[in-house]
Enzyme design. Structure first.
Site, PDB file in Angstrom:
ATOM      1  N   VAL A  42       0.830  -1.201   0.000  1.00  0.00           N
ATOM      2  CA  VAL A  42       0.000   0.000   0.000  1.00  0.00           C
ATOM      3  C   VAL A  42       0.870   1.259   0.000  1.00  0.00           C
ATOM      4  O   VAL A  42       0.694   2.152  -0.832  1.00  0.00           O
ATOM      5  CB  VAL A  42      -0.963  -0.018   1.215  1.00  0.00           C
ATOM      6  CG1 VAL A  42      -1.667   1.316   1.384  1.00  0.00           C
ATOM      7  CG2 VAL A  42      -1.985  -1.139   1.049  1.00  0.00           C
ATOM      8  N   LYS A  53      15.244  -3.319   2.145  1.00  0.00           N
ATOM      9  CA  LYS A  53      14.168  -2.907   1.242  1.00  0.00           C
ATOM     10  C   LYS A  53      14.407  -1.468   0.746  1.00  0.00           C
ATOM     11  O   LYS A  53      14.297  -1.174  -0.445  1.00  0.00           O
ATOM     12  CB  LYS A  53      12.837  -2.989   2.007  1.00  0.00           C
ATOM     13  CG  LYS A  53      11.621  -2.739   1.156  1.00  0.00           C
ATOM     14  CD  LYS A  53      10.379  -2.523   1.988  1.00  0.00           C
ATOM     15  CE  LYS A  53       9.695  -3.803   2.393  1.00  0.00           C
ATOM     16  NZ  LYS A  53       8.441  -3.570   3.130  1.00  0.00           N
ATOM     17  N   LYS A  91     -14.001   0.363   4.363  1.00  0.00           N
ATOM     18  CA  LYS A  91     -12.986  -0.603   3.934  1.00  0.00           C
ATOM     19  C   LYS A  91     -13.379  -2.032   4.345  1.00  0.00           C
ATOM     20  O   LYS A  91     -13.305  -2.974   3.550  1.00  0.00           O
ATOM     21  CB  LYS A  91     -11.643  -0.207   4.559  1.00  0.00           C
ATOM     22  CG  LYS A  91     -10.551  -1.210   4.427  1.00  0.00           C
ATOM     23  CD  LYS A  91     -10.004  -1.273   3.018  1.00  0.00           C
ATOM     24  CE  LYS A  91      -8.963  -2.378   2.934  1.00  0.00           C
ATOM     25  NZ  LYS A  91      -8.338  -2.462   1.658  1.00  0.00           N
ATOM     26  N   LEU A 146     -17.644 -13.959  -8.384  1.00  0.00           N
ATOM     27  CA  LEU A 146     -18.552 -15.110  -8.322  1.00  0.00           C
ATOM     28  C   LEU A 146     -17.855 -16.346  -8.893  1.00  0.00           C
ATOM     29  O   LEU A 146     -18.504 -17.223  -9.446  1.00  0.00           O
ATOM     30  CB  LEU A 146     -19.839 -14.824  -9.110  1.00  0.00           C
ATOM     31  CG  LEU A 146     -20.811 -13.823  -8.473  1.00  0.00           C
ATOM     32  CD1 LEU A 146     -22.031 -13.613  -9.361  1.00  0.00           C
ATOM     33  CD2 LEU A 146     -21.257 -14.287  -7.077  1.00  0.00           C
ATOM     34  N   ALA A 199     -16.293 -19.723  -8.293  1.00  0.00           N
ATOM     35  CA  ALA A 199     -16.223 -20.741  -7.235  1.00  0.00           C
ATOM     36  C   ALA A 199     -14.853 -21.398  -7.260  1.00  0.00           C
ATOM     37  O   ALA A 199     -14.186 -21.444  -8.284  1.00  0.00           O
ATOM     38  CB  ALA A 199     -17.309 -21.776  -7.456  1.00  0.00           C
ATOM     39  N   GLY A 200     -14.413 -21.890  -6.141  1.00  0.00           N
ATOM     40  CA  GLY A 200     -13.112 -22.545  -6.101  1.00  0.00           C
ATOM     41  C   GLY A 200     -12.731 -22.997  -4.715  1.00  0.00           C
ATOM     42  O   GLY A 200     -13.581 -23.461  -3.939  1.00  0.00           O
ATOM     43  N   CYS A 260      -5.725  -9.906   3.024  1.00  0.00           N
ATOM     44  CA  CYS A 260      -6.800  -9.007   3.479  1.00  0.00           C
ATOM     45  C   CYS A 260      -8.086  -9.694   3.890  1.00  0.00           C
ATOM     46  O   CYS A 260      -8.556  -9.513   5.016  1.00  0.00           O
ATOM     47  CB  CYS A 260      -7.105  -7.996   2.383  1.00  0.00           C
ATOM     48  SG  CYS A 260      -5.741  -6.871   2.092  1.00  0.00           S
ATOM     49  N   LYS A 294      -3.290 -15.889  -5.645  1.00  0.00           N
ATOM     50  CA  LYS A 294      -4.016 -15.603  -6.894  1.00  0.00           C
ATOM     51  C   LYS A 294      -2.963 -15.328  -7.955  1.00  0.00           C
ATOM     52  O   LYS A 294      -1.784 -15.130  -7.627  1.00  0.00           O
ATOM     53  CB  LYS A 294      -4.968 -14.418  -6.715  1.00  0.00           C
ATOM     54  CG  LYS A 294      -4.273 -13.094  -6.475  1.00  0.00           C
ATOM     55  CD  LYS A 294      -5.281 -11.959  -6.485  1.00  0.00           C
ATOM     56  CE  LYS A 294      -4.580 -10.626  -6.516  1.00  0.00           C
ATOM     57  NZ  LYS A 294      -5.503  -9.504  -6.555  1.00  0.00           N
TER      58      LYS A 294
HETATM   59  C1  UDX Z   1      -8.501  -7.612  -1.777  1.00  0.00           C
HETATM   60  C2  UDX Z   1      -9.523  -6.550  -2.200  1.00  0.00           C
HETATM   61  O1  UDX Z   1     -10.043  -6.898  -3.494  1.00  0.00           O
HETATM   62  C3  UDX Z   1      -8.880  -5.177  -2.224  1.00  0.00           C
HETATM   63  O2  UDX Z   1      -9.837  -4.198  -2.549  1.00  0.00           O
HETATM   64  C4  UDX Z   1      -8.322  -4.906  -0.847  1.00  0.00           C
HETATM   65  O3  UDX Z   1      -7.698  -3.641  -0.798  1.00  0.00           O
HETATM   66  C5  UDX Z   1      -7.335  -5.988  -0.438  1.00  0.00           C
HETATM   67  O4  UDX Z   1      -7.979  -7.266  -0.514  1.00  0.00           O
HETATM   68  P1  UDX Z   1      -6.466  -8.901  -2.934  1.00  0.00           P
HETATM   69  O5  UDX Z   1      -6.277  -9.580  -1.616  1.00  0.00           O
HETATM   70  O6  UDX Z   1      -5.290  -8.360  -3.650  1.00  0.00           O
HETATM   71  O7  UDX Z   1      -7.472  -7.656  -2.755  1.00  0.00           O
HETATM   72  O8  UDX Z   1      -7.136  -9.970  -3.904  1.00  0.00           O
HETATM   73  P2  UDX Z   1      -8.503 -10.204  -4.689  1.00  0.00           P
HETATM   74  O9  UDX Z   1      -8.266 -10.062  -6.132  1.00  0.00           O
HETATM   75  O10 UDX Z   1      -9.606  -9.424  -4.106  1.00  0.00           O
HETATM   76  O11 UDX Z   1      -8.734 -11.768  -4.393  1.00  0.00           O
HETATM   77  C6  UDX Z   1      -8.810 -12.260  -3.067  1.00  0.00           C
HETATM   78  C7  UDX Z   1      -9.015 -13.757  -3.056  1.00  0.00           C
HETATM   79  O12 UDX Z   1     -10.317 -14.113  -3.495  1.00  0.00           O
HETATM   80  C8  UDX Z   1      -8.053 -14.557  -3.933  1.00  0.00           C
HETATM   81  O13 UDX Z   1      -7.627 -15.698  -3.206  1.00  0.00           O
HETATM   82  C9  UDX Z   1      -8.895 -14.964  -5.124  1.00  0.00           C
HETATM   83  O14 UDX Z   1      -8.455 -16.158  -5.760  1.00  0.00           O
HETATM   84  C10 UDX Z   1     -10.248 -15.154  -4.457  1.00  0.00           C
HETATM   85  N1  UDX Z   1     -11.370 -15.018  -5.379  1.00  0.00           N
HETATM   86  C11 UDX Z   1     -11.605 -13.825  -6.000  1.00  0.00           C
HETATM   87  C12 UDX Z   1     -12.238 -16.097  -5.587  1.00  0.00           C
HETATM   88  O15 UDX Z   1     -12.043 -17.189  -5.018  1.00  0.00           O
HETATM   89  N2  UDX Z   1     -13.302 -15.930  -6.417  1.00  0.00           N
HETATM   90  C13 UDX Z   1     -13.559 -14.760  -7.049  1.00  0.00           C
HETATM   91  O16 UDX Z   1     -14.566 -14.677  -7.761  1.00  0.00           O
HETATM   92  C14 UDX Z   1     -12.681 -13.664  -6.832  1.00  0.00           C
END
Ligand code: UDX
Length: 434
Positions: free
Chosen positions: A11, A35, A206, A252, A254-255, A262, A322
């Site tokens: 961030v 860093k 948030k 949406l 699934a997995g 976060c 991800k």
């Molecule tokens: C998230 C929020 O999106 C962001 O706004 C916040 O500031 C920090 O947390 P991030 O953790 O980077 O961001 O990842 P994000 O893309 O939101 O995915 C989070 C998790 O959800 C991943 O493990 C992803 O694989 C999972 N996911 C996402 C699903 O399982 N299904 C989905 O449809 C979308």
């Protein structure tokens, strides 16, 4: 404007580089000398699309610099952002130690009239704690406070910072709002909604946003489990409901459940924050429970086909939480591989960028064989287990891969492959909810 940013993680660094790109003069501080040394040379310590280029560009223009010396960082600052981590503390409560320590340290070093802004994710009431801490450390109230939650996603952090859906600020003084408006002027002029609210509202926004997104994932995961019982296809269900404009199609998929730094922590922190105020969040608590059990689904699917996992060679494809990131914090792969090892499986793991971070984070790395290509992982495997939706896996030649595996099973934890294509290549395909 002259800005100091305390904490140069995802961030802080993205915001620092972003504000520098808008033409401000930015100093980023961090306690980690290695860093800071890298950043000062234009090397980005995290894998984040476009960040290193923007960092280099702004370094060369002299608009950003890096230091471990807090005093040096804040001495001329008109605005000081806190972007330190707020990890999951005892019982899931957000641990504010780093944040409040940072506030205490910088407070006496700043000029009268400095604006202190919190960008770290922290529960409602945190700004009041920051205000008290700063006031006590300075011995005066000659400063402003604000909160400015950051919604950026890993992997698209730069894009999200430069083109956000909205900017949210929580303020209790017109001067604080004015300075934040000035900082975000280029985005406001581009038409990005700037929402100024009271402090509690912005702080809660948030948590509400992250919980809503996590809720959608847990929701579709429950629908997926039911799909399997009744012969429905969750991908089609998600597509069909997503076309309803009131629902929309995002989040949406699934997995194997959500991971990352976060969602898990924020959902739990919101539930606890509710309890502290005498409110029980029923839905928020349930969505965490659903997510915590997701790891089981792929284990059950492997057992269904391989029977005994003891001695089975499983190729784990994907370790990052991800795609497009090397972050493995709370990655589903951590729990799943742990379980597979407990069942006696032999794991060969491959991720395009996250092997090394995973090795460092996973307590049983010595029991896993890490390889540097998809083919090395697949060769001789009894089953392929897909855990991260990297393009490389989606694009793999299934025929070619089948020619080097021993077994025929694919368990697709992210629903990224098509059953027909997998079966045509000779695989037995198990997706999630289809
Ligand atoms: C998230 C929020 O999106 C962001 O706004 C916040 O500031 C920090 O947390 P991030 O953790 O980077 O961001 O990842 P994000 O893309 O939101 O995915 C989070 C998790 O959800 C991943 O493990 C992803 O694989 C999972 N996911 C996402 C699903 O399982 N299904 C989905 O449809 C979308």
């Amino acid at each position: 404007m002259r800005i100091a940013i305390i904490g140069s993680g995802y961030v802080g660094l993205t915001a620092g580089v972003g504000f520098a790109h808008f033409g401000n003069s930015v100093v980023c501080a961090d306690i980690d000398p290695a860093k800071i040394e890298k950043l000062a040379r234009g090397i980005c310590p995290i894998y984040e699309l476009g960040l290193e280029d923007l960092l280099k560009e702004n370094l060369s223009k002299g608009r950003i610099r890096f230091t471990t010396d807090i005093k040096d960082a804040v001495k001329d600052a008109e605005a000081v952002f806190f972007a330190v981590n707020t990890p999951e503390g005892e019982y899931g409560k957000a641990n504010l130690t780093y944040l409040l320590n940072a506030a205490k340290t910088v407070a006496p070093l700043c000029a009268t009239g400095t604006l202190f802004i919190n960008k770290s994710t922290a529960p409602v009431g945190t700004i009041e704690k920051i205000r008290e801490t700063i006031s006590k450390a300075r011995g005066d109230d000659q400063f402003y406070v604000a909160t400015n939650p950051e919604f950026l996603k890993e992997g698209t952090a730069v894009e999200d910072f430069l083109h956000p859906d909205r900017i949210v600020v929580g303020v209790d003084h017109p001067e604080a709002e004015q300075r934040l408006r000035a900082l975000y002027r280029p985005l406001i002029e581009d038409g990005v909604p700037f929402i100024a609210t009271n402090i509690a509202t912005a702080e809660l926004t948030k948590y509400a946003a992250n919980s809503m997104l996590a809720l959608r994932i847990s929701f579709i995961n429950e629908i997926a489990d039911f799909c399997e019982l009744v012969g429905a296809d969750v991908k089609q269900v998600a597509h069909a409901i997503g076309l309803d404009k009131r629902i929309g199609s995002h989040f949406l998929r699934a997995g194997i459940g959500y991971g990352g730094s976060c969602f898990g922590k924020d959902v739990k922190a919101l539930a606890l924050s509710g309890e502290e105020h005498g409110y029980e969040f029923k839905i928020i608590k349930a969505l965490s429970t659903v997510n915590d059990l997701r790891y089981r689904i792929v284990i059950t699917k492997l057992q269904k086909h391989l029977k005994n996992l003891h001695g089975a060679r499983i190729a784990v494809l994907g370790l990052a939480f991800k795609p497009m990131t090397d972050d493995v914090r709370s990655a589903p792969a951590l729990r799943i591989i742990h379980e597979l090892l407990d069942h006696g499986a032999r794991i060969t793991a491959y991720d395009p960028v996250a092997n090394e971070p995973f090795k460092k984070m996973f307590s049983r790395s010595g029991e896993v064989t890490f390889v540097t290509s998809l083919h090395d992982a697949a060769r001789g495997a009894d089953a392929l287990l897909l855990l991260t939706a990297w393009d490389e896996f989606q694009a793999m030649s299934l025929k070619e891969i089948r020619s080097i595996t021993t077994g025929v099973l694919i368990v697709d934890g992210m629903n990224m492959l098509e059953r027909n294509a997998a079966e045509a290549a000779g695989f037995t395909y198990e997706g999630i909810g289809r």
